[in-house]
Each structure stands twice: as structure tokens, then as C-alpha cells.
Motif scaffolding. Sequence first.
Motif, PDB file in Angstrom:
ATOM      1  N   ASN A  67       0.872  -1.260  -0.094  1.00  6.76           N
ATOM      2  CA  ASN A  67       0.005  -0.097   0.016  1.00  6.76           C
ATOM      3  C   ASN A  67       0.822   1.282   0.196  1.00  6.76           C
ATOM      4  O   ASN A  67       1.461   1.515   1.000  1.00  6.76           O
ATOM      5  CB  ASN A  67      -0.999  -0.078   1.230  1.00  6.76           C
ATOM      6  CG  ASN A  67      -2.087   1.028   1.099  1.00  6.76           C
ATOM      7  OD1 ASN A  67      -1.677   2.028   0.436  1.00  6.76           O
ATOM      8  ND2 ASN A  67      -3.260   0.866   1.871  1.00  6.76           N
ATOM      9  N   LYS A  68       0.972   1.820  -1.188  1.00  2.42           N
ATOM     10  CA  LYS A  68       1.598   2.977  -1.328  1.00  2.42           C
ATOM     11  C   LYS A  68       1.074   4.220  -0.475  1.00  2.42           C
ATOM     12  O   LYS A  68       1.875   5.425  -0.598  1.00  2.42           O
ATOM     13  CB  LYS A  68       1.837   3.611  -2.793  1.00  2.42           C
ATOM     14  CG  LYS A  68       2.698   2.343  -3.455  1.00  2.42           C
ATOM     15  CD  LYS A  68       2.753   2.786  -4.907  1.00  2.42           C
ATOM     16  CE  LYS A  68       3.434   1.676  -5.895  1.00  2.42           C
ATOM     17  NZ  LYS A  68       4.746   1.111  -5.517  1.00  2.42           N
ATOM     18  N   ASP A  69      -0.014   3.981   0.046  1.00  2.00           N
ATOM     19  CA  ASP A  69      -0.458   5.175   0.742  1.00  2.00           C
ATOM     20  C   ASP A  69      -0.167   5.180   2.389  1.00  2.00           C
ATOM     21  O   ASP A  69      -0.504   6.215   3.038  1.00  2.00           O
ATOM     22  CB  ASP A  69      -2.315   5.197   0.670  1.00  2.00           C
ATOM     23  CG  ASP A  69      -2.648   5.378  -0.625  1.00  2.00           C
ATOM     24  OD1 ASP A  69      -2.143   6.082  -1.391  1.00  2.00           O
ATOM     25  OD2 ASP A  69      -3.932   4.639  -0.898  1.00  2.00           O
ATOM     26  N   ILE A  70       0.494   4.223   2.505  1.00  2.00           N
ATOM     27  CA  ILE A  70       0.870   4.228   3.902  1.00  2.00           C
ATOM     28  C   ILE A  70       2.044   5.003   4.097  1.00  2.00           C
ATOM     29  O   ILE A  70       3.124   4.899   3.544  1.00  2.00           O
ATOM     30  CB  ILE A  70       1.131   2.874   4.327  1.00  2.00           C
ATOM     31  CG1 ILE A  70      -0.076   2.040   4.539  1.00  2.00           C
ATOM     32  CG2 ILE A  70       1.957   2.586   5.975  1.00  2.00           C
ATOM     33  CD1 ILE A  70       0.145   0.500   4.803  1.00  2.00           C
ATOM     34  N   ALA A  85       9.892   2.626   2.857  1.00  2.00           N
ATOM     35  CA  ALA A  85      10.764   2.158   1.549  1.00  2.00           C
ATOM     36  C   ALA A  85      10.185   0.917   0.847  1.00  2.00           C
ATOM     37  O   ALA A  85      10.163  -0.084   1.747  1.00  2.00           O
ATOM     38  CB  ALA A  85      12.223   2.311   1.535  1.00  2.00           C
ATOM     39  N   TYR A  86      10.071   0.886  -0.237  1.00  2.00           N
ATOM     40  CA  TYR A  86       9.563  -0.281  -0.950  1.00  2.00           C
ATOM     41  C   TYR A  86       8.268  -0.870  -0.071  1.00  2.00           C
ATOM     42  O   TYR A  86       7.908  -1.990   0.050  1.00  2.00           O
ATOM     43  CB  TYR A  86      10.637  -1.547  -0.919  1.00  2.00           C
ATOM     44  CG  TYR A  86      12.007  -0.853  -1.473  1.00  2.00           C
ATOM     45  CD1 TYR A  86      12.153  -0.662  -2.710  1.00  2.00           C
ATOM     46  CD2 TYR A  86      12.928  -0.701  -0.504  1.00  2.00           C
ATOM     47  CE1 TYR A  86      13.228  -0.138  -3.229  1.00  2.00           C
ATOM     48  CE2 TYR A  86      14.259  -0.320  -1.123  1.00  2.00           C
ATOM     49  CZ  TYR A  86      14.227  -0.087  -2.391  1.00  2.00           C
ATOM     50  OH  TYR A  86      15.536   0.292  -3.104  1.00  2.00           O
ATOM     51  N   CYS A  87       7.485   0.085   0.369  1.00  2.00           N
ATOM     52  CA  CYS A  87       6.216  -0.160   1.120  1.00  2.00           C
ATOM     53  C   CYS A  87       6.344  -0.852   2.389  1.00  2.00           C
ATOM     54  O   CYS A  87       5.295  -1.755   2.710  1.00  2.00           O
ATOM     55  CB  CYS A  87       5.255  -0.782  -0.137  1.00  2.00           C
ATOM     56  SG  CYS A  87       4.790   0.036  -1.350  1.00  2.00           S
ATOM     57  N   MET A  88       7.645  -0.736   2.853  1.00  2.00           N
ATOM     58  CA  MET A  88       7.803  -1.298   4.391  1.00  2.00           C
ATOM     59  C   MET A  88       8.545  -0.705   5.337  1.00  2.00           C
ATOM     60  O   MET A  88       9.308   0.358   4.804  1.00  2.00           O
ATOM     61  CB  MET A  88       8.442  -2.878   4.064  1.00  2.00           C
ATOM     62  CG  MET A  88      10.102  -2.737   3.532  1.00  2.00           C
ATOM     63  SD  MET A  88      10.506  -4.349   3.339  1.00  2.00           S
ATOM     64  CE  MET A  88      11.114  -4.555   1.771  1.00  2.00           C
ATOM     65  N   PRO A  89       8.616  -0.800   6.621  1.00  2.00           N
ATOM     66  CA  PRO A  89       9.298  -0.153   7.290  1.00  2.00           C
ATOM     67  C   PRO A  89      11.004  -0.161   6.983  1.00  2.00           C
ATOM     68  O   PRO A  89      11.319  -1.263   6.624  1.00  2.00           O
ATOM     69  CB  PRO A  89       9.069  -0.562   8.845  1.00  2.00           C
ATOM     70  CG  PRO A  89       7.853  -1.168   8.533  1.00  2.00           C
ATOM     71  CD  PRO A  89       7.631  -1.697   7.044  1.00  2.00           C
ATOM     72  N   TYR A  98      15.212  -3.715   6.966  1.00  2.00           N
ATOM     73  CA  TYR A  98      13.977  -3.397   6.746  1.00  2.00           C
ATOM     74  C   TYR A  98      13.155  -4.430   7.176  1.00  2.00           C
ATOM     75  O   TYR A  98      13.641  -5.601   7.486  1.00  2.00           O
ATOM     76  CB  TYR A  98      13.522  -3.432   5.188  1.00  2.00           C
ATOM     77  CG  TYR A  98      14.701  -2.439   4.321  1.00  2.00           C
ATOM     78  CD1 TYR A  98      13.880  -1.285   3.855  1.00  2.00           C
ATOM     79  CD2 TYR A  98      15.786  -2.633   4.108  1.00  2.00           C
ATOM     80  CE1 TYR A  98      14.654  -0.500   2.936  1.00  2.00           C
ATOM     81  CE2 TYR A  98      16.658  -1.973   3.351  1.00  2.00           C
ATOM     82  CZ  TYR A  98      15.988  -0.786   2.885  1.00  2.00           C
ATOM     83  OH  TYR A  98      16.765   0.281   2.001  1.00  2.00           O
ATOM     84  N   PHE A  99      11.839  -4.488   7.499  1.00  2.00           N
ATOM     85  CA  PHE A  99      11.014  -5.642   7.835  1.00  2.00           C
ATOM     86  C   PHE A  99       9.717  -5.435   7.325  1.00  2.00           C
ATOM     87  O   PHE A  99       9.294  -4.382   6.891  1.00  2.00           O
ATOM     88  CB  PHE A  99      10.870  -5.761   9.244  1.00  2.00           C
ATOM     89  CG  PHE A  99      10.158  -4.815  10.126  1.00  2.00           C
ATOM     90  CD1 PHE A  99       8.844  -4.913  10.320  1.00  2.00           C
ATOM     91  CD2 PHE A  99      10.876  -3.745  10.743  1.00  2.00           C
ATOM     92  CE1 PHE A  99       8.178  -3.785  11.042  1.00  2.00           C
ATOM     93  CE2 PHE A  99      10.275  -2.777  11.499  1.00  2.00           C
ATOM     94  CZ  PHE A  99       8.712  -2.867  11.775  1.00  2.00           C
ATOM     95  N   ALA A 100       9.115  -6.516   7.037  1.00  2.00           N
ATOM     96  CA  ALA A 100       7.781  -6.458   6.436  1.00  2.00           C
ATOM     97  C   ALA A 100       6.689  -7.762   6.665  1.00  2.00           C
ATOM     98  O   ALA A 100       7.192  -8.859   7.000  1.00  2.00           O
ATOM     99  CB  ALA A 100       7.876  -6.651   4.833  1.00  2.00           C
ATOM    100  N   ALA A 101       5.611  -7.313   7.111  1.00  2.00           N
ATOM    101  CA  ALA A 101       4.596  -8.288   7.112  1.00  2.00           C
ATOM    102  C   ALA A 101       4.026  -8.960   5.957  1.00  2.00           C
ATOM    103  O   ALA A 101       3.667  -8.501   5.131  1.00  2.00           O
ATOM    104  CB  ALA A 101       3.366  -7.575   7.844  1.00  2.00           C
ATOM    105  N   GLN A 102       4.355 -10.227   5.899  1.00  2.00           N
ATOM    106  CA  GLN A 102       4.037 -11.151   4.899  1.00  2.00           C
ATOM    107  C   GLN A 102       3.132 -12.129   5.302  1.00  2.00           C
ATOM    108  O   GLN A 102       2.555 -12.179   6.413  1.00  2.00           O
ATOM    109  CB  GLN A 102       5.227 -12.075   4.397  1.00  2.00           C
ATOM    110  CG  GLN A 102       6.262 -11.279   3.927  1.00  2.00           C
ATOM    111  CD  GLN A 102       6.221 -10.325   2.875  1.00  2.00           C
ATOM    112  OE1 GLN A 102       5.352 -10.620   2.050  1.00  2.00           O
ATOM    113  NE2 GLN A 102       7.069  -9.509   2.685  1.00  2.00           N
TER     114      GLN A 102
END
Length: 125
Positions: free
Chosen positions: A5-8, A45-49, A60-64
Amino acid sequence: MLKMNKDIKDVDQYIATSPEEIQGILKKVRSIIQKHAPEAVESMAYCMPAYKTFKKPLVYFAAQSKHLGFYATPQGNEAFVEELSKYKQGKGSIQFPYNDVPYDLIEKIVKYRVAENEAMYKNKV
């Protein structure tokens, strides 16, 4: 990925819009990064923290959907080959299942990456 989500706009919003059952995991990873890299610049960045020190990517980290994606650059993975061997990996990425997030290892990786970025910065100055 759960969301691209690029809106985040910030990490607070990222965590708040993640599934409730994994928000605690995301908060804990964030707090580890903030504790051991207090000077890190937090952004999306890249839609993640994303976190940077000395203007260089830190982690970086991301919820998958089924795991926490943790991105510590290839060097971060290479330094912890043995400890990471039981987790699925890519170049610079690690997949931690939500039921087995190794917070102590994440802490070690963050500390390593902070020292690595600092050393690269000092060598340039």
C-alpha cells in the motif's frame, strides 16, 4: 506480501493497518531496532518500514502472509550463516515464521549492521 500500500505514510500506520494478530510482533521488531540503533532514521521504503544509519540502509522488515520478512542486506545474512540456516532466505532477506521469530537473533543482526555502517562511514571520513 500482505500489503503493498503506497498510501501508508509511516511505520505507525503500517503497524496499525497490519493484521491484529501480528501487530505485537511488528512492534517488538521495531522496538529492537530503535533500542539498538537509536540514531537510525525511520521511514517507509519499498512499502515497508526501513531504517538507515549514516545515510546507508540498515534493515527493513515487512508483514508477509505467513512470515515476517526481515531484510538485513547480504552482509547481514552472511555474518549469521549458522544461526539463519534453519530459515528460508534470499539474497539479503530472511523469512521468520510468525510462530518462531528469533528476537535475540534480530537484535544481534541489528547491532552488527549498526557497527558495519558505522565502520564504513568512518573509513570514508
